[in-house]
Design an enzyme around this catalytic site. Structure first.
Site, PDB file in Angstrom:
ATOM      1  N   GLU A  57      -2.566   5.274  -1.029  1.00 36.03           N
ATOM      2  CA  GLU A  57      -2.223   4.896  -0.184  1.00 36.03           C
ATOM      3  C   GLU A  57      -1.941   5.869   0.959  1.00 36.03           C
ATOM      4  OE1 GLU A  57      -0.486   1.977  -3.574  1.00 36.03           O
ATOM      5  OE2 GLU A  57       0.529   4.117  -3.349  1.00 36.03           O
ATOM      6  N   ARG A 116       0.509  -0.928  -0.042  1.00 38.20           N
ATOM      7  CA  ARG A 116      -0.527   0.096   0.069  1.00 38.20           C
ATOM      8  C   ARG A 116       0.982   1.496  -0.032  1.00 38.20           C
ATOM      9  NH1 ARG A 116      -5.445  -0.391   2.464  1.00 38.20           N
ATOM     10  NH2 ARG A 116      -6.717   1.588   1.918  1.00 38.20           N
ATOM     11  N   CYS A 117       1.739   1.109  -0.757  1.00 42.75           N
ATOM     12  CA  CYS A 117       2.384   2.852  -1.175  1.00 42.75           C
ATOM     13  C   CYS A 117       3.183   2.603  -2.653  1.00 42.75           C
ATOM     14  CB  CYS A 117       3.904   1.906   0.088  1.00 42.75           C
ATOM     15  SG  CYS A 117       5.320   2.380  -0.950  1.00 42.75           S
TER      16      CYS A 117
END
Lengths: 163, 284, 806
Positions: free
Chosen positions: C760, C384-385
């Site tokens: 994110e 999530r980046c």
């Protein structure tokens, strides 16, 4: 391969007779034999609750039940809670309050919430959080799930009061 | 995660269950709720030739509450235990502890008998039963015998129960005074980092009697007579609690794991016991 | 006009376009258990494949004997590296320019590594057969520490690279070294640090963790030998790239491969990479001529596919006495595990880590990243980046706190005086990025006011006094974060994956009766694309979102795109969608002009119609126009109404936010309670506020888990200690905090609708907020840095080391 045995299950009101190895996990029976792919497999060690179904009036994790243990049981899955023409209140409130994202935990979540509200029709937020702690969600952070369940409870109570 | 194959038996009464155990010896395992055994089988860390499902054995069910003693059938689930009001009145610490076990789904199927008989140091009921001075009824080919919880546990998964015996019932004396079950865990569904069960009675502002047991701090539950003795006859103040904690620490033998190193576990055990004593005292 | 004519406001509302908290269309099937995930797929004659995995972290594979397994009834095949070698498929390329063993070739390099692939008629037989495969291993010394891996006498892990002194990203200086990647002005940074009035120095570790979506990775490969067509359904966050890679590896022409991502049960970066399971399932299907399913179990997932983070970040930050930052220096030792399988754009082996100057106007900076091999699982995915942005944000937000300690300043004030000012945008960072837009001061002040920051600090001081007086054992921590993200890769000139430029795409087809289908190159894993992309289209072309179907994930039908990760769907595919809508509208204008018998220039667009300027009662709605496009011969205009757009973004977008966590900490047990969590996000134009809020809740919960307990831990011989959800921390509803969300809205100047992407942000921003809260609680006692995760025993250890246990 082990010896197979005759097993009968009542699932969503329909009786099924199957021949299966006793070691077969109930979640596989439901998903692969009966085509009920609503309940999912998430962790396989009874932590995540994605496989939750209702068995004999209790929420159980179908990944940790052998089909042999379920012989003679009455089972309800997400598929048995509502129909496209008549959604269960929880199925509506989960959508209404954005209580799901990827949808993977949702069938287990709703099936568990259904039993929770039968046992405790008027729960507090804390009781919902405690009562739902056997179901993991990776997407929502639970806040809207809790909201959806509380909304369903008040809707069901209001309906009951009106009747 | 798929278990190895096994044969399944679902005896309808205790005699048949015992018969199957005798017939298959160490190839047979009884299963109650299965939430300890089934994951082990799925990880293939436990292999079972004959699985004996006790769900239809009526003798193993039911809760009775009498004036001086309650008895609980081995197949009573944690959920049934929690929802039984008479039991909660007679032995309130049972509900307090059971609510801290696992999660709702697991409590629906997890049984008291399975929890005490498995011999897993992570289970909460064994320490609790030692604290309560419960007695377990074991039935084998030679008939029934009763074993105190305090003499039941020998080591990791090693108990007094012989392979051909079934734990059928648990008898618990009704306790007076205050109680507390304190448990620290990382999250719901986890075993205890440390847990303490405490019973206290009060007389004239002093502790009249005490019982202390600790969970998941050794390969067996730890009933600490010394910790209880340190409290009796005293005012349950800081000094008495410190002495009880010191005595308890001498009895436990925690191991390092993902929950933390030994020093941490000992420290937490002390804190948890202190809190349990304080809460039990406030209710005494 | 009569009462039945909807007002302009009603017409806007009917569109359910931008800004509408439209309910999700996906939820109708998901709430009824009618999603279609990969393990739901069932085909006639389908086989099931599963792996024999290595119990050792480093060992030579002496022999593999699969005779007993092959003899088991129901076993169809057992594949080993020897079987794949003739096809040259025993190794596969990684996204990072390295290669990875598909099946153990002579040795194993991490616990859980794939050794043999068993194919059977069902998963029970496959599981039994795995037990029958006899593998003889000869154990080798294990290296789990990246610093130890670089010792001169460290064991050689990658024997295949022995003596090869140059890798995909430049020279290798040691047999376990992968690359050194540098940017910024090293000399000028050193000079500024040397001349500085105040310098703070710290090592910040962002531990190894895992995206752990609730659905594990898996696929079904089906080779149709009659038609020569291979279909692969799988948990792919980038299906088109998978098709291209599958074609290059297998030699099957790309038009004969169809890759489908069905519903995906969460991805979070876990499903970007290409895993041995996919390759083996495809090979097995080609060999057997039958569909082959592979679905990993949870232990496989946590042990073998795609870890995240594992960055040791050594930082130096300097400032004037007044707190004006003058320089930032960072050296990272990056543990990439056994193979460099990081999911980053090709030219960026450390992803976008050099966004690590954060929200601050730092005149000079330097970053160097050393990638290292160890006996741990490969990966390094963006959990999530957007490609190491989480690590960068955590690093700078910790360094700011450490600098505040060094300066004896309030950390909120230190941030404020160093923020890039609104008038400095577009802003050129010292490490080479051009920030598109921002208004950090406004966001920051709003956040501090919302939580009553001054009141919190007063309460904290009071609590501290009570603690010191022995009246409480609980401390109060206030965790501050102001993060700046960089998302939406492309541009193509900088960003590619395996040579494929990181553009994205949308195709819209309007049906005669005024409804539409749109197809995109992205794929939702829970983000709600079918809902939100329809909203973008609705606002662009004036048809209700309810009349627009959005489809993704089928390479036979969708236009080529690079997929969904790194918050790129809205910035890139969302832009393509808006521009595609504008193409439709341009053609619609010509049709409307013909229908209204006016010149095109005499028309203006209004919500859902073209109307004649100055005569709004003369109009044609998009619905009218759609019908005309199919039923009238319009001179000079082709029939039909559809368009396709491929969008190469000119720059990335820079969402930002201000997060504040307030936490109670029990110094005796190490337990914590999050009392308050406030999240202000600025993601530019907001498409669906309900969906944005959901993203923030979910991402913050991931961040909470990462900061407070979630890790992939190894023992010293490389055993994974956190292989099940008993030990890998995923919080339940009980532990998870309550969130308050808020926003400001600073549109991206270069994005067609000004949107920046938000998925994110909450993971990026919440981790430092939670971690800073823990640190802040102990700041009065001298704590500078303590590594995550802040689980009970580690917090307890902080207290013990500071002498707080008496």
């Amino acid at each position: 391969m082990g010896k197979k045995m005759q097993i009968s299950l009542t699932v969503n009101g329909e009786v099924h007779y199957i021949l299966a190895e006793p070691r077969e996990l109930l979640i596989h029976t439901l998903r692969e034999r009966l085509g009920l792919t609503g309940p999912h497999i998430g962790c396989e060690t009874s932590h995540c609750g994605a496989c939750t179904v209702d068995m004999n009036g209790r929420s159980v994790k179908a990944c940790t039940v052998f089909v042999a243990q379920a012989d003679g049981a009455e089972i309800t899955t997400i598929e048995g809670l509502g129909s496209p023409d008549g959604l269960h209140v929880l199925q509506r409130t989960f959508r209404e309050h954005h209580g799901l994202q990827c949808g993977y935990c949702t069938p287990g979540m709703i099936t568990r919430a259904h039993r929770l509200l039968i046992e405790n029709p008027n729960p507090t937020e804390e009781e919902v959080r405690f009562g739902m702690a056997g179901n993991l969600c990776r997407c929502t952070g639970y806040q809207n799930i809790v909201k959806a369940i509380l909304a369903a409870a008040s809707e069901m109570n209001a309906k009951e009061a009106a009747e | 995660m798929i278990p190895s194959a096994f044969e399944y038996h679902r005896p309808g009464d205790l005699a048949s269950a015992l018969g199957i155990l005798s017939a298959y010896g160490d190839e047979a395992r009884v299963i109650a709720g299965g939430h300890s055994l089934i994951p082990m089988m799925k990880l293939r860390m436990a292999s079972v030739g004959h699985l004996v499902d006790l769900q239809s054995v009526a003798e193993l069910r039911g809760i009775t509450v009498a004036e001086r003693e309650v008895t609980i059938g081995a197949m009573v689930t944690q959920a049934e235990l929690i929802s039984h009001d008479g039991l909660a009145k007679a032995v309130p610490i049972l509900r307090e502890a059971a609510l801290q076990i696992a999660d709702p789904q697991v409590r629906y199927v997890g049984t008291v008998g399975g929890n005490v008989a498995n011999g897993d140091p992570g289970n909460d009921m064994p320490g609790l039963m030692q604290c309560l001075d419960a007695r377990f009824t074991l039935v084998g080919p030679g008939g029934p015998r009763e074993v105190p919880a305090r003499a039941f546990y020998h080591g990791l998964y090693a108990t007094e129960r012989a392979e051909d015996e079934i734990l059928t019932r648990i008898a618990i004396p009704v306790h007076a005074g205050g109680h507390a079950y304190e448990k620290q865990k990382r999250k719901i569904g986890d075993y205890a980092t440390a847990a303490a069960a405490v019973l206290l009675t009060k007389s004239g502002g002093k502790v009249a009697s005490a019982s202390v047991a600790m969970t998941n701090l050794s390969d067996v539950p730890v009933w600490s007579e010394a910790a209880a003795a340190a409290l009796v006859g005293r005012d349950c103040g800081a000094e008495a609690v410190a002495d009880a904690v010191a005595a308890m620490l001498a009895d436990i033998d925690p191991q390092a794991d993902n929950r933390g190193p030994i020093a941490f576990k000992k420290h937490v055990a002390g804190v948890i016991l202190g809190r349990a004593i304080a809460r039990a005292w406030s209710r005494a | 006009m009569n009462d039945l004519t909807p007002s302009r406001e009603e017409r806007i509302a009917n569109l359910k376009g931008l800004g509408s908290s439209r309910k999700r269309v996906e939820d109708v099937r998901f709430t009824q258990g009618k999603g279609n995930y990969v393990d739901d797929i069932k085909m006639a004659g389908m086989l099931f494949g599963d792996f024999v995995r290595s119990p050792y972290a480093h060992a030579r594979v002496v022999s593999i004997n699969a005779d007993a397994a092959r003899a088991l009834p129901g076993v169809v095949a057992v594949l080993t590296a020897a079987d794949l070698a003739p096809l040259n498929l025993h190794w596969m390329p990684t996204l990072a320019g390295d290669k990875q063993m598909v099946l153990a070739d002579g040795k194993v390099l991490f616990q859980g590594q794939e050794v043999a692939f068993v194919v059977a008629t069902d998963r029970y037989i496959a599981a039994d057969a795995i037990e029958l495969v006899e593998v003889e291993y000869e154990e080798l010394p294990v290296v789990v520490d990246p610093f130890a891996a670089l010792a001169p006498d460290a064991p050689v892990l990658r024997e295949d690279l022995n003596g090869i002194l140059s890798g995909a990203h430049g020279p290798r200086r040691h047999h376990n070294h992968i690359f050194l990647w540098e940017t910024g002005d090293k000399a000028a940074t050193e000079e500024a640090l040397g001349a500085a009035e105040v310098v703070a120095e710290e090592v910040v570790y962002y531990h190894r963790t895992h995206p752990c979506p609730l659905e594990t990775c898996g696929c079904v490969a089906s080779m149709d030998k009659v038609n020569g067509k291979l279909t692969v359904w799988g948990t792919f966050q980038a299906p088109h790239v998978v098709r291209t890679v599958a074609s290059l590896l297998s030699g099957i022409e790309e038009h004969n491969i169809r890759v489908v991502s069905p519903d995906i049960g969460g991805g979070f970066g876990n499903k970007v990479g290409v895993y041995p399971g996919y390759v083996c399932a495809i090979v097995a299907s080609i060999v057997t001529g039958k569909p082959v399913k592979w679905v990993e179990d949870r232990m496989d997932n946590l042990m073998a596919t795609a870890f995240a983070r594992d960055y040791w970040m050594k930082g130096r930050i300097s400032a004037t006495k007044e707190g004006r930052i003058t320089a930032l220096h960072c050296h990272v030792t990056a543990d990439h595990g056994a193979f460099d399988a990081c999911a980053d754009p090709t030219k960026f082996p450390a992803g976008f880590f050099h966004i690590c100057t954060g929200s601050y106007d730092i005149p000079v900076a330097y970053v160097g990243v050393d990638g290292v091999y160890t006996n741990k699982a490969p990966g390094g995915v963006a959990y999530r980046c957007s490609f190491r942005v989480t690590e960068a944000a955590y690093f700078i937000e910790r360094m700011i706190e450490v600098l505040a300690i060094e300066l004896g300043m309030d950390a909120a004030e230190l941030r404020r005086i160093n923020f890039i000012r609104k008038d400095q945008f577009p802003y050129q960072s010292a490490l080479g990025w051009e920030y598109d837009s921002g208004d950090y001061h406004t966001a920051w002040d709003k956040a501090l006011a919302a939580v009553d920051y001054k009141g919190l600090r007063a309460e904290q001081a009071q609590r501290l006094a009570e603690f010191r007086a022995g009246r409480t054992r609980k401390l109060l921590g206030i965790g501050l974060t102001h993060f700046t993200e960089i998302v939406g890769a492309g541009p193509v000139k900088n960003c590619d994956i395996l040579g494929m430029g990181m553009f994205d795409s949308c195709e819209i087809r309007i049906h005669p009766t005024g409804s539409a289908i749109a197809r995109l190159g992205t794929i939702s894993q829970g983000q709600g694309h079918a809902t939100t992309f329809a909203q973008i289209i609705a606002s662009e072309i004036g048809l209700s979102a309810d009349s627009i179907t959005v489809e993704e994930g089928d390479t036979d039908t969708a236009p080529y795109g690079l997929g969904t990760y790194g918050s790129r769907s809205t910035p890139v595919a969302g832009a393509a969608t808006a521009l595609c809508g504008r193409k439709i509208r341009a053609k619609a204008q010509m049709i409307a002009a013909w229908l209204l018998e006016v010149h095109e220039g005499d028309l203006e667009w209004d919500v859902d119609r073209f109307q004649v300027k100055g005569a709004p009662e003369r109009f044609k709605t998009m619905k009218d126009i759609a019908y005309a496009a199919y039923n009238q011969a319009i001179p000079g205009i082709e029939p039909g109404l559809e368009a396709v757009s491929y969008y190469d973004p000119p720059n990335m977008t820079y969402p930002f936010g201000a997060y504040i966590a307030v936490m109670e900490i029990d110094v005796d047990t190490g337990e914590h309670a999050v009392r308050q969590f406030y999240a202000l996000d600025d993601c530019g134009t907001r498409i669906n506020p309900m969906v944005i809020e959901g993203q923030v809740h979910g991402g913050a919960t991931e961040g909470y888990a990462i900061a407070m307990g979630q890790e992939i831990a190894y023992d010293e011989i490389g055993n994974v200690k956190t292989g099940t959800l008993m030990d890998f921390f995923l919080p339940t509803a009980w532990e998870t905090p309550h969130y308050t969300t808020d926003h400001t809205e600073t549109p991206s100047p270069h994005h067609p609708i000004g949107a920046k992407g938000v998925g994110e942000s909450p993971n990026v921003g919440s981790v430092p907020a939670f971690s800073n809260a823990v640190h802040d609680a102990f700041r009065p006692f001298g704590l500078r840095q303590s590594h995550m995760p802040h689980d009970h025993w580690r917090i307890w250890k902080i207290a013990r080391d500071l002498g707080l246990h008496g």
